[in-house]
Design an enzyme around this catalytic site. Structure first.
Site, PDB file in Angstrom:
ATOM      1  N   CYS A 185       0.890  -1.181  -0.080  1.00 44.42           N
ATOM      2  CA  CYS A 185       0.055   0.095  -0.093  1.00 44.42           C
ATOM      3  C   CYS A 185       0.926   1.520  -0.125  1.00 44.42           C
ATOM      4  O   CYS A 185       1.541   1.424  -0.871  1.00 44.42           O
ATOM      5  CB  CYS A 185      -1.206   0.136   1.283  1.00 44.42           C
ATOM      6  SG  CYS A 185      -2.008   1.214   1.395  1.00 44.42           S
ATOM      7  N   ASP A 239      -7.562  -1.085  -9.278  1.00 43.81           N
ATOM      8  CA  ASP A 239      -7.230  -0.303  -8.011  1.00 43.81           C
ATOM      9  C   ASP A 239      -7.368   1.100  -8.404  1.00 43.81           C
ATOM     10  O   ASP A 239      -6.655   1.686  -9.074  1.00 43.81           O
ATOM     11  CB  ASP A 239      -5.877  -0.422  -7.478  1.00 43.81           C
ATOM     12  CG  ASP A 239      -5.519   0.098  -6.553  1.00 43.81           C
ATOM     13  OD1 ASP A 239      -6.184   1.099  -5.910  1.00 43.81           O
ATOM     14  OD2 ASP A 239      -4.480  -0.227  -5.840  1.00 43.81           O
ATOM     15  N   HIS A 280      -7.294  -3.909  -3.810  1.00 41.62           N
ATOM     16  CA  HIS A 280      -6.247  -3.126  -3.022  1.00 41.62           C
ATOM     17  C   HIS A 280      -5.949  -3.803  -1.669  1.00 41.62           C
ATOM     18  O   HIS A 280      -7.040  -3.599  -1.070  1.00 41.62           O
ATOM     19  CB  HIS A 280      -6.432  -1.388  -3.190  1.00 41.62           C
ATOM     20  CG  HIS A 280      -5.475  -0.664  -2.184  1.00 41.62           C
ATOM     21  ND1 HIS A 280      -4.389  -0.374  -2.719  1.00 41.62           N
ATOM     22  CD2 HIS A 280      -5.570  -0.262  -1.104  1.00 41.62           C
ATOM     23  CE1 HIS A 280      -3.702   0.313  -2.135  1.00 41.62           C
ATOM     24  NE2 HIS A 280      -4.222   0.407  -0.749  1.00 41.62           N
TER      25      HIS A 280
END
Length: 253
Positions: A136, A191, A223
């Site tokens: 992330c 995403d 995601h």
């Protein structure tokens, strides 16, 4: 898998002391170092277990997971449930967004230098460059670290990274011409934080800079697909990520 031991550590930085977690093979022999950058939810049991798995894989590695939000307190800086579902608990994002926004690229790279220095001085690591992996927001930190410390990072990977190649003047992809490491990115399918335009922009920047790299899209993966303690977890994507990361580490060290 190699037997692993873990411990909580403190890392001095120019702005204070970052708490972290260190995983290493239990035989005590020094190993190549891996710096693991957290996702937005931060240092917690799941990331410790990921570090343990990396440390015990292959020939064994020494893995550091720093709390990059240490300026806001020791981990966890935001109280988290055992299973994280932001859709059911939107207040989690309300608390995390200001913390995330407060970490500027300049601060993050000052910290990255401190983390690399700490690993270099640890008796648990061998001399030489390190590998970096991030998840992330940690994928952005991994890419920036490879660009900021090209002689100290041999390989870097990012999984379900967001905003890696925006049109902002400080977008992470703009460090491509300084990167010497081999890079791998596993993008989450569809995403919104890393759409097809950004994927193309990242690929073009890395190719133009002559960076050894591979960028792949994981079909159907949301995601956050690697994070087993969240509602975004996808077993297939997580397994593919482990295979890609272990392959990169084996080629690196």
């Amino acid at each position: 898998m190699t037997s692993v031991e873990g411990s909580d550590v403190d890392i001095p930085t120019r702005d204070g002391t970052a708490d972290g977690y260190l995983a290493r093979p239990a035989d005590g022999r020094p190993r190549p170092a891996v710096l693991l950058f957290q996702d937005a939810f931060g240092l917690r049991p799941h990331l410790r277990s990921m570090a343990d798995r990396i440390a015990g894989s292959g020939r064994g590695y020494t893995v550091l997971v720093p709390n990059v939000f240490y300026r806001h307190g020791r981990a966890p800086v935001v109280e988290l449930p055992e299973f994280i579902d932001p859709a059911a608990r939107p207040e989690i994002w309300d608390r995390l967004h200001p913390v995330m926004r407060s970490l500027t690229p300049e601060m993050a790279m000052r910290d990255a230098g401190a983390f690399l220095d700490w690993l270099a001085g640890s008796p648990s690591t061998v001399d030489g460059p390190v590998a970096v992996t991030g998840y992330c927001m940690g994928a952005r930190l991994a890419l920036r670290t490879a660009g900021a410390f090209p002689d100290r990072v041999a390989a870097a990977a990012g999984f379900h990274g967001g905003r890696l190649a925006t049109d902002a003047p400080d977008s992470p992809h703009l460090v491509a011409d300084r990167v010497k490491a081999e890079l791998y990115f596993g993008h989450a399918d569809q995403d919104p934080s890393m759409d097809e335009e950004q994927q193309r922009r990242l690929e073009q920047a890395l190719t133009a800079a002559g960076v050894r790299h591979r960028c792949e899209v994981y079909p159907g993966a949301p995601h956050g697909y690697t994070q087993a303690d969240t509602s975004a977890y996808q077993e297939e994507g997580a397994a593919r990520h482990w295979a890609a990361l272990e392959d990169l580490l084996e080629r690196t060290f």
